[in-house]
Design a protein around this motif. Structure first.
Motif, PDB file in Angstrom:
ATOM      1  N   ARG A   1      -0.911   1.898   6.754  1.00 13.45           N
ATOM      2  CA  ARG A   1      -2.532   1.521   7.096  1.00 13.45           C
ATOM      3  C   ARG A   1      -2.845   0.770   6.086  1.00 13.45           C
ATOM      4  N   GLU A   2      -2.727   1.530   4.816  1.00 11.86           N
ATOM      5  CA  GLU A   2      -3.392   1.035   3.555  1.00 11.86           C
ATOM      6  C   GLU A   2      -2.985  -0.510   3.419  1.00 11.86           C
TER       7      GLU A   2
ATOM      8  N   THR B   1       0.509   3.596   2.071  1.00 16.39           N
ATOM      9  CA  THR B   1       0.839   3.812   3.704  1.00 16.39           C
ATOM     10  C   THR B   1       0.834   2.432   4.495  1.00 16.39           C
TER      11      THR B   1
ATOM     12  N   GLN C   1      -4.800  -2.691   6.095  1.00 15.38           N
ATOM     13  CA  GLN C   1      -6.045  -2.724   5.883  1.00 15.38           C
ATOM     14  C   GLN C   1      -6.310  -3.841   4.837  1.00 15.38           C
ATOM     15  N   ARG C   2      -5.324  -3.861   3.614  1.00 14.91           N
ATOM     16  CA  ARG C   2      -5.627  -4.904   2.506  1.00 14.91           C
ATOM     17  C   ARG C   2      -5.326  -6.284   3.167  1.00 14.91           C
TER      18      ARG C   2
ATOM     19  N   GLY D   1       0.819  -1.175  -0.015  1.00 16.76           N
ATOM     20  CA  GLY D   1       0.073   0.039   0.262  1.00 16.76           C
ATOM     21  C   GLY D   1       0.787   1.254   0.054  1.00 16.76           C
TER      22      GLY D   1
END
Length: 165
Positions: free
Chosen positions: A131-132, A129, A135-136, A127
């Motif tokens: 966080r991204e 970031t 999340q993925r 991602g």
């Protein structure tokens, strides 16, 4: 004696700073998987340059994205665990953008995928970031139907907090 090749250092962050917990003269697994996702350069010429003592003249290029791995393990791991449970939903999980799933302890039984070890799947995600990527990875984990498996739910949580700050 001169050494040419891969040197893997396993570190753990502690209150007193990073601590060395292991080292190997091979790639670490699953640590290597996130590196390979980010590597833009071809690995073989890099290894040949290392062998020939020319790595200092080799330009390794990396994608700027973040990569992380969530390990799915058999319930009971690292102690006693059962083998042979069916794992479903891998196709749907792998369709999430930026996700790659590596089989570490599985075996095929016709069209079925069965757990065949302690650390069974490595769900990797990229991602822009932390966080991204996190999340993925967890979205993919949640699509995998494996009642006899588990994973930690705190992977990269400290890095996500730092990213927010």
């Amino acid at each position: 004696m001169p050494y040419s090749g891969v040197l893997f250092l396993g570190l753990m962050l502690t209150k007193s700073g990073p601590q060395l917990i292991e080292y190997n003269v091979r790639f670490g697994d699953p640590e290597c998987q996130v590196l390979m996702l980010r590597m833009m350069s071809d690995l073989v010429p890099a290894l040949l340059a290392a062998r020939d003592g020319q790595l200092k003249n080799f330009d390794l290029r990396w994608y700027p994205d973040v990569a992380l791995t969530v390990v799915m393990a058999a319930k009971g791991y690292p102690g006693n665990y059962n083998k042979g449970s069916v794992i479903e939903g891998l196709g749907g999980a792998a369709q999430i953008e930026g996700v790659e799933i590596f089989h570490a302890g599985t075996k095929a039984d016709g069209a079925r995928i069965l757990a065949n070890g302690g650390r069974v799947l490595n769900v990797c995600a990229m991602g822009k970031t932390v966080r991204e990527a996190q999340q993925r990875a967890y979205e993919a984990v949640d699509r995998i139907k494996w009642p006899d498996g588990f994973c930690r739910r705190d992977i990269a949580s400290q890095a996500v907090e730092q990213e927010r700050s």
